[in-house]
Design a protein around this motif. Sequence first.
Motif, PDB file in Angstrom:
ATOM      1  N   VAL A  55       0.687  -1.215  -0.202  1.00  0.00           N
ATOM      2  CA  VAL A  55      -0.210  -0.057   0.021  1.00  0.00           C
ATOM      3  C   VAL A  55       0.906   1.283   0.071  1.00  0.00           C
ATOM      4  N   ILE A  56       1.807   1.204   0.884  1.00  0.00           N
ATOM      5  CA  ILE A  56       2.841   2.414   0.939  1.00  0.00           C
ATOM      6  C   ILE A  56       3.693   2.572  -0.500  1.00  0.00           C
ATOM      7  N   PHE A  57       3.845   1.358  -1.425  1.00  0.00           N
ATOM      8  CA  PHE A  57       4.511   1.317  -2.524  1.00  0.00           C
ATOM      9  C   PHE A  57       3.598   1.958  -3.554  1.00  0.00           C
ATOM     10  N   ALA A 102      -4.272   7.863  -2.956  1.00  0.00           N
ATOM     11  CA  ALA A 102      -3.235   7.056  -2.960  1.00  0.00           C
ATOM     12  C   ALA A 102      -2.032   7.625  -2.398  1.00  0.00           C
ATOM     13  N   SER A 103      -1.648   9.225  -2.644  1.00  0.00           N
ATOM     14  CA  SER A 103      -0.638   9.815  -2.428  1.00  0.00           C
ATOM     15  C   SER A 103      -0.862  10.471  -0.825  1.00  0.00           C
ATOM     16  N   ASN A 104      -1.997  10.911  -0.485  1.00  0.00           N
ATOM     17  CA  ASN A 104      -2.385  11.292   0.462  1.00  0.00           C
ATOM     18  C   ASN A 104      -2.873  10.603   1.888  1.00  0.00           C
ATOM     19  N   SER A 105      -4.343  10.610   1.826  1.00  0.00           N
ATOM     20  CA  SER A 105      -4.878   9.861   3.007  1.00  0.00           C
ATOM     21  C   SER A 105      -4.415   8.289   3.132  1.00  0.00           C
ATOM     22  N   ILE A 106      -4.547   7.497   2.110  1.00  0.00           N
ATOM     23  CA  ILE A 106      -4.168   6.134   2.287  1.00  0.00           C
ATOM     24  C   ILE A 106      -2.507   6.068   2.894  1.00  0.00           C
ATOM     25  N   MET A 107      -1.731   6.626   1.894  1.00  0.00           N
ATOM     26  CA  MET A 107      -0.290   6.751   2.264  1.00  0.00           C
ATOM     27  C   MET A 107      -0.039   7.081   3.807  1.00  0.00           C
ATOM     28  N   ASN A 108      -0.768   8.153   4.304  1.00  0.00           N
ATOM     29  CA  ASN A 108      -0.475   8.562   5.377  1.00  0.00           C
ATOM     30  C   ASN A 108      -0.908   7.620   6.622  1.00  0.00           C
ATOM     31  N   ALA A 109      -2.139   7.299   6.407  1.00  0.00           N
ATOM     32  CA  ALA A 109      -2.717   6.069   7.529  1.00  0.00           C
ATOM     33  C   ALA A 109      -1.800   4.990   7.388  1.00  0.00           C
ATOM     34  N   ALA A 110      -1.506   4.520   6.230  1.00  0.00           N
ATOM     35  CA  ALA A 110      -0.512   3.451   6.224  1.00  0.00           C
ATOM     36  C   ALA A 110       0.763   3.423   6.959  1.00  0.00           C
ATOM     37  N   THR A 111       1.333   4.875   6.744  1.00  0.00           N
ATOM     38  CA  THR A 111       2.756   4.987   7.148  1.00  0.00           C
ATOM     39  C   THR A 111       2.236   4.963   8.881  1.00  0.00           C
ATOM     40  N   ILE A 112       1.490   5.642   9.318  1.00  0.00           N
ATOM     41  CA  ILE A 112       1.225   5.840  10.804  1.00  0.00           C
ATOM     42  C   ILE A 112       1.021   4.276  11.466  1.00  0.00           C
ATOM     43  N   PHE A 113       0.436   3.476  10.778  1.00  0.00           N
ATOM     44  CA  PHE A 113       0.131   2.154  11.346  1.00  0.00           C
ATOM     45  C   PHE A 113       1.359   1.315  11.080  1.00  0.00           C
ATOM     46  N   LEU A 114       2.124   1.379   9.994  1.00  0.00           N
ATOM     47  CA  LEU A 114       3.253   0.679   9.857  1.00  0.00           C
ATOM     48  C   LEU A 114       4.368   0.990  10.599  1.00  0.00           C
ATOM     49  N   GLY A 115       4.426   2.242  10.839  1.00  0.00           N
ATOM     50  CA  GLY A 115       5.680   2.668  11.684  1.00  0.00           C
ATOM     51  C   GLY A 115       5.165   2.409  13.367  1.00  0.00           C
ATOM     52  N   LEU A 116       4.038   2.549  13.583  1.00  0.00           N
ATOM     53  CA  LEU A 116       3.687   2.238  15.117  1.00  0.00           C
ATOM     54  C   LEU A 116       4.039   0.590  15.471  1.00  0.00           C
ATOM     55  N   CYS A 117       3.415  -0.062  14.309  1.00  0.00           N
ATOM     56  CA  CYS A 117       3.594  -1.654  14.473  1.00  0.00           C
ATOM     57  C   CYS A 117       5.212  -2.090  14.348  1.00  0.00           C
TER      58      CYS A 117
END
Lengths: 411, 87
Positions: A115-117, A289-304
């Motif tokens: 998703v981040i990709f 893809a470049s804003n909301s999804i990317m940002n949400a994915a980044t938050i969860f990826l980073g925390l996990c």
Amino acid sequence: MEDIFVKLYEMTAFGDIIADPSFLIMYAIAFVLLYLGIKKHYEPLLLVPIAFGVLLANFPGGDMGVVQADQDGMIMVNGVMKNIWEMPLPEIAHDLGLMNFLYYMLIKTGFLPPVIFMGVGALTDFGPMLRNLRLSIFGAAAQLGIFAVLLAAIAIGFTPQEAGSLGIIGGADGPTAIFTTIKLAPHLLGPIAIAAYSYMALVPVIIPLVVKLFCTKKELMINMKEQEKLYPSKTEIKNLRVLKILFPIVVTTVVALFVPTAVPLIGMLMFGNLIKEIGSDTSRLFDAASNSIMNAATIFLGLCVGATMTAEAFLNLQTIGIVIGGFLAFALSITGGIFFVKLFNLFSKKQINPLIGATGLSAVPMASRVANEIATKYDPKNHVLNYCMASNISGVIGSAVAAGVLISFLQ
Amino acid sequence: MENLSLGLMLMAVGMITVFSILLIVIYLSKLLIAIVNKVAPEEVAVKKATATASAPTVIDPNTMAAITGAVNIVTGGKGKVMKVEKI
């Protein structure tokens, strides 16, 4: 009365921390990472969530640390061995806590890195690569570090799966490193993600260091524009817009046919790029893809990812090996790119600045910017940014293909 | 020892695959460029048309309206656009 105080003391985390002071080391690591992210601006979008995840995971009783299942998926839940893949998600959330629920749903399934990709693809312009196709080959040479460190890691006792996950740090691509590690050695996810993102943040330090070691002033002063005038390219692009739309479709198809295991990464990267290049018709998808999804994915990826770094999983000799091995993988990838350019220059009239080889590792666009700074330091008129971007972008494809090879042979 | 030979094999296979895939991508892109240049070379035609049209500096009415609107907002309706030139 005394009972109340005892119970109050037991309620807090102090007792566990005093019994096992290694938690304090993890807090120190979290604070240093937070400092690097906030104050030094080292990849703050990722380092801050990762560092906070580390902090959250290491409070005894907080139930925010990720509990790793073994190779067969077995995990200890309240004294009973259970298969994590047979546990319903609500049960994981109830028995193991919120972070394990997120980890096993979003990370362990391999959902978030692609998703981040997709977001990365939506933010990438393949124009410089298409304009300088010849230079794209240096994106392949700069994957040398991945395989060299894989070999070295096996030699010092890592399993092939662990060595593959360690080597992929040399691709200088966070999501690729995470995706490969999830597939091959999930117990090393925390230190590998930290090493990958830390070294990516240290690109402005590592590239000049390696370049200084292996490049002469004369080589660094090779002016790409002058070379282009002396030996002009035969390929002329008459319709870049149509080309940019066709490119992601064709690349996905080709890579999917040759290395299917790389499809989750390359496919999503190219899908993100396609919705960007189509333009206004898909602008809403591009925006998501470049804003909301990317940002949400980044938050969860980073925390996990941060939450996988519990004191028990992180404080061991293997982590030190990963930190050193990761640096070597990174430096060797840059070196591989530089030496391939040198080899190329031996046989070609049209000389190429070795900085273009050095940027063959992913880290887009920071690596190119750093290379441009180095080139302009020697000759203020020698702007190599666009040329470096060609190998830099092809490096993203190269590292995803390398990850695909590792996954297919080692999983 | 067995793992080391696996590592060596992976190194060879991995590097060859990455080089091959990127070479395929490069040559396929060249082919794509050639096809697009032949089938849809419109971007050059548009550029040429605008290049000749822009000789006497004709400003597109929509652009002119946008510039006038922006000047009106910034100057509170007091400013007037006398001349717009392409630099």
